[in-house]
Design a protein around this motif. Structure first.
Motif, short mmCIF file in Angstrom:
data_model
loop_
_atom_site.label_atom_id
_atom_site.label_comp_id
_atom_site.label_asym_id
_atom_site.label_seq_id
_atom_site.Cartn_x
_atom_site.Cartn_y
_atom_site.Cartn_z
N PHE A 171 8.28 9.31 58.50
CA PHE A 171 7.45 8.49 57.56
C PHE A 171 7.58 9.21 56.17
CE2 PHE A 171 3.43 7.94 55.08
CZ PHE A 171 3.87 6.67 54.91
N THR B 294 6.50 8.75 51.85
CA THR B 294 5.75 8.06 50.64
C THR B 294 6.75 7.88 49.57
OG1 THR B 294 4.73 10.01 50.14
CG2 THR B 294 3.40 8.41 51.28
N ARG B 295 7.98 8.93 49.85
CA ARG B 295 8.79 8.78 48.73
C ARG B 295 10.21 8.71 49.31
NH1 ARG B 295 7.69 11.95 44.09
NH2 ARG B 295 9.45 10.96 43.44
N GLY C 100 5.14 11.92 62.90
CA GLY C 100 5.19 13.32 63.35
C GLY C 100 6.65 13.95 62.90
N ILE D 101 9.43 14.45 59.71
CA ILE D 101 9.71 14.46 58.12
C ILE D 101 10.99 14.55 57.67
CG2 ILE D 101 7.32 14.86 57.40
CD1 ILE D 101 8.47 17.49 56.13
N MET D 102 11.40 14.00 56.51
CA MET D 102 12.56 14.59 55.74
C MET D 102 12.08 15.43 54.85
SD MET D 102 13.53 11.34 53.41
CE MET D 102 12.96 11.03 52.01
N LYS E 111 -4.28 7.90 57.34
CA LYS E 111 -4.85 9.11 57.78
C LYS E 111 -5.71 8.82 58.77
CE LYS E 111 -3.37 12.29 54.44
NZ LYS E 111 -3.11 11.31 53.27
N VAL F 247 4.03 20.23 59.79
CA VAL F 247 3.89 18.67 60.10
C VAL F 247 3.16 18.48 61.03
CG1 VAL F 247 5.45 17.03 60.69
CG2 VAL F 247 6.27 18.65 58.88
N LEU F 248 2.25 17.48 61.02
CA LEU F 248 1.46 17.24 62.16
C LEU F 248 1.81 16.21 62.93
CD1 LEU F 248 -1.74 17.59 59.91
CD2 LEU F 248 -0.87 19.40 61.28
N TYR G 126 0.04 12.35 62.20
CA TYR G 126 0.30 11.51 61.26
C TYR G 126 1.60 11.21 60.85
CZ TYR G 126 -0.32 9.85 56.47
OH TYR G 126 -0.32 9.10 55.18
N THR H 61 13.39 9.68 46.88
CA THR H 61 14.08 11.03 47.09
C THR H 61 14.90 11.43 48.36
OG1 THR H 61 12.13 11.81 48.54
CG2 THR H 61 11.62 11.62 46.13
N VAL I 189 12.03 17.37 51.19
CA VAL I 189 12.72 17.04 50.01
C VAL I 189 12.15 18.47 49.05
CG1 VAL I 189 13.29 15.73 48.19
CG2 VAL I 189 12.81 14.89 50.45
N SER J 118 -1.57 4.85 52.51
CA SER J 118 -0.30 5.23 52.01
C SER J 118 0.76 4.51 52.07
CB SER J 118 0.12 6.72 51.91
OG SER J 118 -0.35 7.54 53.04
N GLN K 60 11.16 18.00 45.29
CA GLN K 60 9.80 17.02 44.99
C GLN K 60 8.64 17.21 45.56
OE1 GLN K 60 13.02 15.78 42.60
NE2 GLN K 60 13.25 15.14 44.65
N ASP K 61 8.57 18.09 46.67
CA ASP K 61 7.59 18.42 47.54
C ASP K 61 7.34 19.92 47.64
OD1 ASP K 61 6.05 16.63 50.29
OD2 ASP K 61 5.98 18.98 50.10
N ARG L 267 5.46 21.79 49.36
CA ARG L 267 5.35 22.33 50.92
C ARG L 267 6.69 22.69 51.47
NH1 ARG L 267 2.12 17.52 53.50
NH2 ARG L 267 3.56 16.53 52.09
C1 ANZ Z 1 9.58 12.95 51.78
C2 ANZ Z 1 8.82 13.21 50.37
C3 ANZ Z 1 9.32 13.64 49.27
C4 ANZ Z 1 7.49 13.35 50.97
C5 ANZ Z 1 8.58 13.74 48.18
C6 ANZ Z 1 6.81 13.50 49.73
C7 ANZ Z 1 7.15 13.89 48.50
P1 ANZ Z 1 0.69 11.00 52.27
O1 ANZ Z 1 0.67 10.64 50.68
O2 ANZ Z 1 -0.39 11.97 52.43
O3 ANZ Z 1 0.71 9.82 53.21
N1 ANZ Z 1 4.46 13.73 55.66
C8 ANZ Z 1 4.64 12.65 56.54
N2 ANZ Z 1 4.18 12.85 57.87
C9 ANZ Z 1 3.69 14.10 57.86
C10 ANZ Z 1 3.18 14.80 58.88
N3 ANZ Z 1 3.22 14.35 60.17
N4 ANZ Z 1 2.75 16.17 58.64
C11 ANZ Z 1 2.90 16.65 57.58
N5 ANZ Z 1 3.35 15.91 56.52
C12 ANZ Z 1 3.98 14.67 56.65
O4 ANZ Z 1 1.87 12.11 52.51
C13 ANZ Z 1 3.07 11.36 53.09
C14 ANZ Z 1 4.08 12.52 52.68
O5 ANZ Z 1 3.81 13.84 53.64
C15 ANZ Z 1 5.37 12.12 53.22
O6 ANZ Z 1 6.23 11.49 52.28
C16 ANZ Z 1 6.11 13.36 54.02
O7 ANZ Z 1 6.68 13.79 53.01
C17 ANZ Z 1 4.80 14.06 54.62
F1 ANZ Z 1 9.03 14.32 47.19
O8 ANZ Z 1 8.48 12.38 52.64
B1 ANZ Z 1 7.33 12.87 52.04
#
Ligand code: ANZ
Length: 961
Positions: free
Chosen positions: A328, A330-331, A431, A433-434, A514, A424-425, A428, A334, A436, A311, A439-440, A442
């Motif tokens: 880390f 992906t968004r 380890g 996260i911010m 992953k 949060v793992l 990955y 946001t 949001v 990703s 938009q998310d 969980r």
């Molecule tokens: C803010 C955010 C806003 C996210 C949003 C997603 C949606 P993939 O696509 O699977 O790579 N993330 C990052 N590290 C994580 C971890 N160690 N354990 C659990 N979740 C974790 O997923 C990446 C997204 O999963 C990242 O983007 C983060 O949430 C979360 F509207 O950041 B995101």
């Protein structure tokens, strides 16, 4: 060598004559005759080395050189389990055998061999229980498998068989480990290089050291740490599933959803333990990108892509009073909607940021009612350590605890509370996260549970409410004094904010995977020992001349076990008890010194990563495979664009779609980078065979009853011992008590019948039900062929030299053309159907007078790939001295393939009313006349002239009235 097999066969059949015992003619084709034919041909193939494949060089070099038309066929080699094969196992083996036999008959050089993936847990567990050495059990099981496979008539080059447990095999597994250990991944060149080149670059100053000091200023231990930190095989403190009750580390798949061991139901703890790892993540991009060059199903490619899970996103830094938290995402678009942050419970920064006391007025839901943040966090972490990774990912109920610390959002300076939560793992991203919630989902769930604010930064679609909006839409609420994302779509906003962050040193674009590095050590006995010894400073690779490192004999095969709740205990593998083996004095170039051997062993995947290379050159003592031999069988084909090379066809079950295939691809790519092989991929083409499924039956208590004792009554009800049973449908297996073995089938019908039955039940890729009572149908076909060509009273062939009629010739050549295509496409079921059609025609046309030899011979040859023994026997009865294994396969004569008639549908006023069949060369007028004369059409016209008649040549007739 030539034997008069005609006479021999006659004698053999006549001598026993058991097929005639029940009044049937003495030479009727049945189980007894099949057994004699099959044994004698299997012996002859072995004696003559019929399926031995030549190599371009070495001991098995072909005298006249090898031809360019070669095919390397490979089956996923089996683990020789104690229960032997059931009829499901050989489905793929027979499938590849049919193809191999067909290709050999068309003149290709075919390599097909079979080995054994023989390290593994069952033999070791048996050893723990009984004291029997795993090698003894393994060797017995291999013998049984070999006997079972041999009776199926598989055309393997038996000289090439290997078992991963052979010392001469695992010596090279260890050697390959050392190649990987002594290599590093050069990101700039996108390939692995020898570690010596890294050291030279560091020493020469062309590559900076991690902290920028000159190489000469580093101590020996520091230099070793830098170099070891680059190796493709390395020691790491990795979080693993430690099970004190079993005394071993478990794979994720061996841990249940509630964090206990699948075996024994003991608690499992996530612990950081020193383990051997393989840096497969260095190859993530190449493993994804090169999928495009492979002839594999989309399903498997997708599974590999998802497993690697690339990703693209951004890494963003959030400051706290004590340290920066990197996340880390992906968004990054946001960012303005981040309302809190989360660290994984194992995150190393947790301790650094936790303050002495809770801030003023903090919400009770955040603290869990605990008096101080350190205690709250510690308690939460302990609970989280007891959960499996899978459970943490799937857990819908969001739990967590506030750390007491706040971090600053770089886009608007807002103070975000930092939580610890197990969704949060650590493994990955970073380890952390911010969060949001807008938009998310969980984060939304967590925010609801903890009373945290929710700010939407993407305008949801009309009427959307009550959940996180993950779709695309214009950005909202996303502006500061310097930048506004408002109105931008997600992609554009991501790009804009990442640039803004990078310009301010607050973040940068990154790609995340992953895929994790591969945990490569096991606390087990029955595996390959590592070619590694330890001194006080760390691991040291053994030089090649010290290989193999053989498994020592030990008295007790079980790992040391502990109190199931002793989370802090340390694994102690069985090998650590072989103290005389473990403690060694060696001279590794700096004089004799004492070392300690590595006592972990390699995982079962190791041998299967490269066995296909060893089949090529199994007796080579100088190298794992001769380069010329590798190039011949696996080399890239310049006539195919972008061909990566590899095995021409690999067949095996879908359950290996990810791990085995990824691991093998990884090793192969390292060997390619290091110049050890010329091919870039191990398996150019992959087919996943279907499964043989079977009915199973349970009694009133839900216990499985023996399926072969269940009877069906006239009303279609199933009973066992008079009691009704419930029928279910699924896999064949010991636990469901519905196993049917190939041995039984061979004894009752013969191997050819069994092969034909398995192959006629569907195309290779499709799963199909097993039905013992249908097997006889395949035997009847062989019986009819036999009877058409052989006198059942005398055993003599009864073909004639007469010319076949045209209809027979047309059918024969249509079947030849079709069977060619079907066999090449692995559509064995349709090939069998065509052979049956041809034989039925022969029965009808020639039963009384004898089948013309010019039809009998091609029929026999075409049967050979599917039913090789009976085909060889008939071929020799027909007067041919040599085996038909190398052909000739019949070739269709084009003149008989042109269709002689064409069928026309007849439409009357746009609706198909009838059909006519006319000669293929009929003129338009003739077709029209025939159409109008057709009974139904004539009836509809009832004497009237049609308004219009349109003939579309070869397609249809349209009549308008
Ligand atoms: C803010 C955010 C806003 C996210 C949003 C997603 C949606 P993939 O696509 O699977 O790579 N993330 C990052 N590290 C994580 C971890 N160690 N354990 C659990 N979740 C974790 O997923 C990446 C997204 O999963 C990242 O983007 C983060 O949430 C979360 F509207 O950041 B995101």
């Amino acid at each position: 060598m030539s034997t008069d097999t005609t006479a021999a066969a006659t004698e053999r059949a006549g001598a026993t004559g058991s097929d005639g015992a029940d009044g049937a003619p003495p030479f009727r084709y049945g189980a007894a005759l099949a057994a004699r034919i099959e044994n004698s041909w299997q012996d002859r193939w072995a004696a003559e080395g019929t399926f031995q494949a030549p190599n371009p060089t070495g001991e098995w070099a072909a005298p006249g050189g090898v031809g360019p038309d070669k095919t390397y066929l490979l089956d996923m080699f089996p683990y020789p389990s104690g229960s032997g094969l059931h009829v499901g196992h050989p489905l793929g083996f027979i499938g590849t055998d049919v193809l191999g036999r067909y290709l050999r008959m068309t003149g290709r050089t075919v390599l097909h061999a079979m080995g054994f993936d023989a390290f593994g847990l069952p033999a070791e567990q048996y050893a723990v229980q009984t004291g029997t050495h795993p090698r003894t059990t393994t060797e017995e099981n291999i013998k049984r498998y070999q006997a079972q496979l041999r009776q199926l008539g598989l055309a393997h080059d038996e000289r090439r068989s290997v078992a991963t447990t052979d010392v001469e095999f695992y010596r090279w597994t260890q050697w390959i480990f050392l190649q990987i250990y002594n290599a590093w991944y050069d990101e700039a060149q996108r390939k692995a290089r020898p570690i010596a080149e890294l050291e030279a670059e560091l020493a020469g100053g062309t590559r900076p050291t991690p902290d920028g000091r000159a190489w000469a200023e580093l101590t020996a231990a520091e230099r070793r740490a830098v170099v070891d930190g680059h190796r493709l095989a390395y020691i790491s403190e990795a979080p693993v599933n430690w099970c004190p009750g079993l005394g071993t580390v478990l794979a994720n798949e061996e841990v249940t959803a509630d964090g206990r061991s699948e075996r024994g139901n003991f608690p499992v703890f996530r612990r950081n333990l020193k383990q051997w790892m393989m840096r497969i993540t260095a190859y993530a991009d190449r493993l994804i990108d090169d999928l495009d060059r492979l002839d594999w199903s989309d399903a498997v490619k997708t599974m590999q892509r998802n497993w690697i899970g690339r990703s693209e996103g951004a890494q963003v830094r959030f400051a706290t009073t004590s340290a920066d938290i990197e996340v880390f995402t992906t968004r990054p678009d946001t960012l303005f909607g981040a309302t809190y942050m989360v660290l994984a419970p194992e995150h190393p920064l947790v301790d650094a940021i936790v303050p002495q006391a809770w801030p003023e007025g903090v919400d009770d839901r955040w603290t869990g009612g605990v008096s101080d943040p350190a205690t709250a966090v510690r308690t939460y972490r302990e609970a989280a350590a007891r959960k499996s990774e899978l459970d943490r990912q799937e857990n819908r109920e969001k739990t967590g605890v506030f750390t007491g610390a706040y971090a600053t959002n770089p886009v608007n300076g807002q103070q975000l509370p930092v939580f610890v939560a197990d969704y949060v793992l650590m493994g990955y991203g970073t380890g952390a996260i911010m969060a949001v919630p807008g938009q998310d989902q969980r984060d939304w769930d967590f925010a609801e549970a903890f009373g945290l604010p929710i700010v939407r930064t993407v305008q949801p679609s009309e009427g959307f409410d009550g959940a996180a909006f993950t779709g695309d839409g214009p950005a909202i609420n996303s502006a500061n004094a310097e930048i506004s994302l408002n109105g931008m779509g997600v992609a554009e906003a991501k790009h804009a904010i990442t640039e803004w962050l990078a310009a301010r040193g607050a973040g940068e674009a990154v790609v995340q995977y992953k895929l994790r590095d591969w945990l490569f050590s096991r606390q087990r006995y029955w595996g390959e020992p590592f070619p590694i010894v330890w001194d006080e400073d760390g691991p040291i690779p053994l030089p090649d001349d010290q290989l193999p490192v053989e498994l020592p004999e030990i008295g007790d095969y079980s790992p040391k076990t502990y109190d199931p709740d002793a989370a802090d205990s340390e694994p102690e593998p069985p090998l650590s008890r072989a103290s005389e083996w473990v403690e060694v004095e060696l001279d590794l170039g700096d004089g004799p010194k004492r070392y300690r051997r590595e006592t972990n062993t390699m995982p079962q995947w190791a041998g299967s990563c490269w066995y296909y290379l060893r089949y090529l050159d199994p007796r080579n003592h100088q190298r794992f495979v001769d380069p010329e031999v590798e190039k011949y069988w696996l080399g890239k084909d310049p006539s195919r664009p972008n061909d990566p090379g590899g095995v021409d066809l690999y067949v095996g079950g879908m359950e290996h779609a990810v791990l085995h295939l990824l691991y093998a691809r990884f090793w192969h790519k390292v060997l390619f980078d290091l110049g050890q092989v010329s091919s870039e991929e191990p398996f150019r083409r992959l087919v996943n065979q279907g499964y043989i499924q079977a009915f199973a039956y349970t009694d009133a208590r839900g216990t499985y009853v023996p399926a072969d004792e269940v009877v069906e009554d006239a009303e279609g009800r199933f009973t066992w011992n008079g009691q009704p049973v419930r029928r279910e449908y699924g896999k064949m297996g010991k636990s469901l008590r519905n196993v049917v073995t190939p041995d039984e089938m061979c004894a009752r019908y013969g191997a050819d019948t069994f092969r034909l039955y398995e192959m006629s039940t569907g195309p290779m890729e499709v799963s199909r039900p097993w039905s013992t009572r249908d097997v006889v149908g395949s035997q009847r076909f062989l019986q009819r062929v036999w009877r058409n060509l052989v006198d059942e009273q005398t055993g003599q062939v009864r073909v004639t030299d007469a010319e076949p009629d045209t209809e027979t010739l047309r059918l024969l050549h249509r079947v030849i053309a079709g069977v060619h295509d079907d066999l090449a496409a692995l559509h064995y079921n349709t090939a069998a159907a065509k052979l049956i059609e041809l034989n039925n025609h022969l029965t009808k046309t020639y039963a009384a007078v004898g089948v013309p030899r010019s039809v009998a011979e091609p029929l026999v040859l075409m049967m050979a790939p599917l039913t090789p023994h009976i085909a060889e026997e008939l071929w020799s009865l027909l007067g041919h001295e040599g085996s038909l294994a190398h052909g000739p396969f019949p070739v269709a004569d084009e003149q008989y393939l042109v269709a002689e008639t064409v069928e026309y549908p007849i439409q009357v006023n746009g609706k198909v009313r009838s059909r006519i069949t006319v000669p293929a060369d009929a003129s338009g007028e003739q077709v029209q006349a025939a159409a109008l004369a057709e009974e139904k059409v004539a009836g509809m016209l009832d004497g009237r002239e049609p308004r219009k008649v349109i003939v579309v040549p070869g397609r249809l007739v349209n009549v308008v009235v």
